[in-house]
Design an enzyme around this catalytic site. Structure first.
Site, PDB file in Angstrom:
ATOM      1  N   ASP A  11       0.895  -1.160   0.000  1.00 25.51           N
ATOM      2  CA  ASP A  11       0.000   0.000   0.000  1.00 25.51           C
ATOM      3  C   ASP A  11       0.926   1.201   0.000  1.00 25.51           C
ATOM      4  O   ASP A  11       1.654   1.433   0.952  1.00 25.51           O
ATOM      5  CB  ASP A  11      -0.859  -0.050   1.270  1.00 25.51           C
ATOM      6  CG  ASP A  11      -1.691   1.217   1.494  1.00 25.51           C
ATOM      7  OD1 ASP A  11      -1.518   2.199   0.749  1.00 25.51           O
ATOM      8  OD2 ASP A  11      -2.509   1.194   2.429  1.00 25.51           O
ATOM      9  N   ASN A 101      16.537  -7.243  -0.301  1.00 22.16           N
ATOM     10  CA  ASN A 101      15.397  -8.139  -0.139  1.00 22.16           C
ATOM     11  C   ASN A 101      14.273  -7.344   0.513  1.00 22.16           C
ATOM     12  O   ASN A 101      14.507  -6.664   1.517  1.00 22.16           O
ATOM     13  CB  ASN A 101      15.807  -9.328   0.738  1.00 22.16           C
ATOM     14  CG  ASN A 101      14.787 -10.440   0.704  1.00 22.16           C
ATOM     15  OD1 ASN A 101      13.623 -10.236   1.014  1.00 22.16           O
ATOM     16  ND2 ASN A 101      15.227 -11.630   0.310  1.00 22.16           N
ATOM     17  N   TYR A 224       1.757   0.859  15.345  1.00 20.63           N
ATOM     18  CA  TYR A 224       0.668   0.377  14.521  1.00 20.63           C
ATOM     19  C   TYR A 224       0.576   1.122  13.199  1.00 20.63           C
ATOM     20  O   TYR A 224       0.413   2.331  13.164  1.00 20.63           O
ATOM     21  CB  TYR A 224      -0.690   0.480  15.251  1.00 20.63           C
ATOM     22  CG  TYR A 224      -1.665  -0.247  14.401  1.00 20.63           C
ATOM     23  CD1 TYR A 224      -1.665  -1.638  14.425  1.00 20.63           C
ATOM     24  CD2 TYR A 224      -2.438   0.404  13.469  1.00 20.63           C
ATOM     25  CE1 TYR A 224      -2.455  -2.346  13.547  1.00 20.63           C
ATOM     26  CE2 TYR A 224      -3.226  -0.300  12.591  1.00 20.63           C
ATOM     27  CZ  TYR A 224      -3.233  -1.660  12.647  1.00 20.63           C
ATOM     28  OH  TYR A 224      -3.992  -2.366  11.759  1.00 20.63           O
ATOM     29  N   LYS A 227      -2.914  -3.316   8.988  1.00 23.11           N
ATOM     30  CA  LYS A 227      -2.716  -4.752   8.829  1.00 23.11           C
ATOM     31  C   LYS A 227      -1.957  -5.024   7.536  1.00 23.11           C
ATOM     32  O   LYS A 227      -1.697  -4.127   6.744  1.00 23.11           O
ATOM     33  CB  LYS A 227      -4.069  -5.452   8.828  1.00 23.11           C
ATOM     34  CG  LYS A 227      -4.683  -5.552  10.225  1.00 23.11           C
ATOM     35  CD  LYS A 227      -4.303  -6.877  10.877  1.00 23.11           C
ATOM     36  CE  LYS A 227      -4.981  -7.030  12.230  1.00 23.11           C
ATOM     37  NZ  LYS A 227      -4.260  -6.299  13.295  1.00 23.11           N
ATOM     38  N   ASP A 228      -1.647  -6.301   7.325  1.00 23.57           N
ATOM     39  CA  ASP A 228      -0.681  -6.639   6.297  1.00 23.57           C
ATOM     40  C   ASP A 228      -1.282  -7.143   5.007  1.00 23.57           C
ATOM     41  O   ASP A 228      -0.584  -7.675   4.159  1.00 23.57           O
ATOM     42  CB  ASP A 228       0.294  -7.655   6.862  1.00 23.57           C
ATOM     43  CG  ASP A 228       0.697  -7.264   8.253  1.00 23.57           C
ATOM     44  OD1 ASP A 228       1.071  -6.103   8.415  1.00 23.57           O
ATOM     45  OD2 ASP A 228       0.566  -8.092   9.161  1.00 23.57           O
ATOM     46  N   ASP A 229      -2.588  -7.015   4.861  1.00 23.78           N
ATOM     47  CA  ASP A 229      -3.252  -7.182   3.576  1.00 23.78           C
ATOM     48  C   ASP A 229      -2.560  -8.230   2.689  1.00 23.78           C
ATOM     49  O   ASP A 229      -1.799  -7.881   1.782  1.00 23.78           O
ATOM     50  CB  ASP A 229      -3.325  -5.813   2.876  1.00 23.78           C
ATOM     51  CG  ASP A 229      -4.007  -4.774   3.765  1.00 23.78           C
ATOM     52  OD1 ASP A 229      -4.843  -5.141   4.598  1.00 23.78           O
ATOM     53  OD2 ASP A 229      -3.693  -3.588   3.624  1.00 23.78           O
ATOM     54  N   TYR A 343      -0.281  -1.355  19.712  1.00 23.64           N
ATOM     55  CA  TYR A 343       0.372  -0.238  19.043  1.00 23.64           C
ATOM     56  C   TYR A 343      -0.601   0.902  18.808  1.00 23.64           C
ATOM     57  O   TYR A 343      -0.344   1.808  18.056  1.00 23.64           O
ATOM     58  CB  TYR A 343       1.009  -0.693  17.734  1.00 23.64           C
ATOM     59  CG  TYR A 343       2.087  -1.694  17.963  1.00 23.64           C
ATOM     60  CD1 TYR A 343       3.234  -1.325  18.659  1.00 23.64           C
ATOM     61  CD2 TYR A 343       1.951  -3.008  17.543  1.00 23.64           C
ATOM     62  CE1 TYR A 343       4.231  -2.241  18.912  1.00 23.64           C
ATOM     63  CE2 TYR A 343       2.939  -3.930  17.789  1.00 23.64           C
ATOM     64  CZ  TYR A 343       4.078  -3.551  18.474  1.00 23.64           C
ATOM     65  OH  TYR A 343       5.055  -4.461  18.721  1.00 23.64           O
TER      66      TYR A 343
HETATM   67  P1  13P Z   1      -4.844  -0.480   5.150  1.00 26.48           P
HETATM   68  O1  13P Z   1      -3.930  -1.456   5.859  1.00 26.48           O
HETATM   69  O2  13P Z   1      -5.557  -1.141   4.007  1.00 26.48           O
HETATM   70  O3  13P Z   1      -4.082   0.746   4.728  1.00 26.48           O
HETATM   71  O4  13P Z   1      -5.987  -0.066   6.146  1.00 26.48           O
HETATM   72  C1  13P Z   1      -5.639   0.719   7.238  1.00 26.48           C
HETATM   73  C2  13P Z   1      -6.814   1.190   8.025  1.00 26.48           C
HETATM   74  O5  13P Z   1      -6.613   1.707   9.083  1.00 26.48           O
HETATM   75  C3  13P Z   1      -8.184   1.028   7.485  1.00 26.48           C
HETATM   76  O6  13P Z   1      -9.137   1.593   8.364  1.00 26.48           O
HETATM   77 MG    MG Z   2      -3.988   2.136   3.384  1.00 24.38          MG
HETATM   78 MG    MG Z   3      -4.663  -2.043   2.397  1.00 25.20          MG
HETATM   79 MG    MG Z   4      -2.325  -2.345   4.909  1.00 33.42          MG
END
Ligand code: 13P
Ligand code: MG
Ligand code: MG
Ligand code: MG
Ligand code: 13P
Length: 360
Positions: A11, A101, A224, A227-229, A343
Site C-alpha cells: 500500500d 530483499n 501500529y 494490517k498486512d493485507d 500499538y
Molecule cells: P490499510 O492497511 O488497508 O491501509 O488499512 C488501514 C486502516 O486503518 C483502514 O481503516
Molecule cells: Mg492504506
Molecule cells: Mg490495504
Molecule cells: Mg495495509
C-alpha cells in the site's frame, strides 16, 4: 527450465483514504515493470488500497533483482502518490534504504518456483483490510477438508494428502504437519491466525502447491501502521485442488481480523477486482481471486473469479454479518482484544491513568 511466480504487494497511498488504488499508480507500476527487461510477464492487480505486482521470471524465489524491481516500482509509484497527496503515500515502505530483499521492509511477498506442467492453472488470491492468517481457514479447506475438496476422496493423486508448513509469526519458528494424519495438531495452531500462519502447502512428494505472504507489518514497524493485507498463490488441478475446489471456501465469508484501523473482526467478502473498494467502516475485508493459465511463463488471464454470480450469496451473507457485528461498536469481540491493539492508544491511556489504578 523452471518458472518463478512472484507476487509482491504494498500500500503506497490510498484513493480516497484507504479505499482504492488511484489509476495513475497502476499506470506507473505497469511502466516500470514493462521497461525492466527481467520479467517474462506481469499483471498489476489491485485490491482495496493495495498494489499487487504479479510477475513471472526465471530467477527463482527471493532473488535480489526481482525484489529490487518491486521496491523501485513502489518508490516510483510513491512519487505519483505524493504528487496527488494520496492518503499514506509510501505507507508500507518502512525504510529509505533498500538492502537487497523486500522481506522485513514492509511489502508482502509470496513466491514459488516450479516446473511448468502441461497445463498450469494458478490462482492469485489478494486481500485487503485483513492479515496473513486470513488464508488459514480457506487453505485448510482446500487441502485438508473432504467436505470442501472431494478430490481428497476420489482423486488417487490427492488421496495421500498434503504437507502444511506453519509459521509462528511471534517467535519466528516454523513447523511442518503431515495431513490428514496430523490435522488435529495442525488445527490447534492455525485456529489462532494472528499468531500461526500457513506459509506453504506441499504435496507429499515436496512439490509446492500453495504459498502465502506472512509478513506482519505492525510487528516490524514497532508501532501500529495497519494490517498486512496478504496474498496467496494456489496451483490447481491434476493432483492439486480443482480451480472450483480452491474457490469453494470463499462461498463462506469467515470472520477475519482487520477492517477499520486494523482493529476489528469482520467477514471476508469475495468480490471482483472492480468491486474491491472497501468503503463501509473501511470494509468489510475483501478477497479477490485472479486465475491465470501459465504458458511458458506467460500469464494468460486474468479470470476474475469472484465476479461470478455464484458468489452473490456470500456477499449478501457478508453484508448481513457486517450489519450484525457493527452494532457492537467498540466492544469485543467485534473490536480486537487489547493484546492486538498494543500499538494503538492503549499504552498512552495506560500511562496517563497508571496512578489511578488502586489495589482491590
Ligand atoms: P490499510 O492497511 O488497508 O491501509 O488499512 C488501514 C486502516 O486503518 C483502514 O481503516
Ligand atoms: Mg492504506
Ligand atoms: Mg490495504
Ligand atoms: Mg495495509
Ligand atoms: P474436466 O473433466 O473438465 O477436466 O473436469 C475435471 C475437474 O477438475 C472438475 O472439477
Amino acid at each position: 527450465e523452471k518458472v518463478s511466480l512472484s507476487v509482491i504487494k504494498a500500500d503506497i497511498g490510498g484513493f480516497v483514504g484507504h479505499s482504492t488504488v488511484h489509476p495513475e499508480l497502476v499506470i506507473k507500476a505497469k511502466e516500470e515493470l514493462t521497461k525492466s527487461g527481467i520479467l517474462i510477464d506481469f499483471f498489476v492487480g489491485t485490491v482495496g488500497d493495495d498494489i499487487n505486482l504479479i510477475m513471472t521470471h526465471t530467477l527463482g524465489v527471493d532473488h535480489g533483482e526481482i525484489h529490487k524491481l518491486a521496491w523501485n516500482t513502489f518508490l516510483a509509484c510513491t512519487e505519483v502518490a505524493k504528487k496527488l497527496k494520496l492518503y499514506g503515500a509510501g505507507q508500507d515502505l518502512l525504510s529509505d534504504a533498500f538492502s537487497g530483499n523486500v522481506k522485513g521492509m514492509g511489502p508482502g511477498v509470496a513466491e514459488m518456483e516450479f516446473e511448468e506442467r502441461k497445463s498450469e492453472p494458478v490462482i492469485v488470491f489478494m486481500a485487503d483490510k485483513t492479515e496473513p492468517g486470513a488464508w488459514n481457514l480457506p487453505l485448510y479447506k482446500m487441502f485438508a477438508d473432504p467436505f470442501n475438496t472431494i478430490g481428497l476422496v476420489i482423486d488417487p493423486k490427492m488421496h495421500g494428502g498434503f504437507l502444511f508448513e506453519v509459521h509462528d509469526l511471534i517467535h519466528h519458528k516454523k513447523v511442518i504437519f503431515q495431513c490428514p494424519e496430523e490435522i488435529y495438531d495442525l488445527l490447534v495452531f492455525i485456529g489462532a491466525p494472528g499468531h500461526y500462519c500457513i506459509k506453504s502447502v506441499y504435496t507429499k512428494e515436496g512439490e509446492v502447491a500453495a504459498t502465502s505472504s506472512t509478513q506482519r507489518l505492525n510487528l516490524m514497524a514497532g508501532r501500529y501502521i495497519g494490517k498486512d493485507d496478504p496474498v496467496c498463490i494456489v496451483r490447481c488441478q491434476n493432483g492439486l485442488p480443482a480451480v472450483g475446489e480452491a474457490l469453494e471456501p470463499f462461498a463462506y465469508p469467515h470472520l477475519v481480523a482487520g477492517w477499520m484501523r486494523g482493529s476489528h473482526v469482520g467477514p471476508l467478502m469475495p468480490v471482483a477486482m472492480k468491486d474491491a473498494v472497501p468503503s463501509r467502516f473501511d470494509g468489510p475485508p475483501r478477497a479477490v481471486a485472479l486465475g491465470f493459465q501459465l504458458a511458458d511463463g506467460k500469464l494468460i488471464g486474468p479470470q476474475d473469479f469472484f465476479a461470478d454470480v455464484s458468489f452473490n450469496e456470500a456477499r449478501n451473507t457478508a453484508n448481513q454479518i457486517a450489519n450484525y457485528v457493527r452494532r457492537m461498536g467498540p466492544f469485543e469481540p467485534h473490536r480486537l482484544p487489547l493484546n492486538e491493539m498494543e500499538y494503538t492508544t492503549l499504552p498512552d491511556v495506560m500511562k496517563k491513568l497508571k496512578d489511578r489504578f488502586q489495589e482491590l
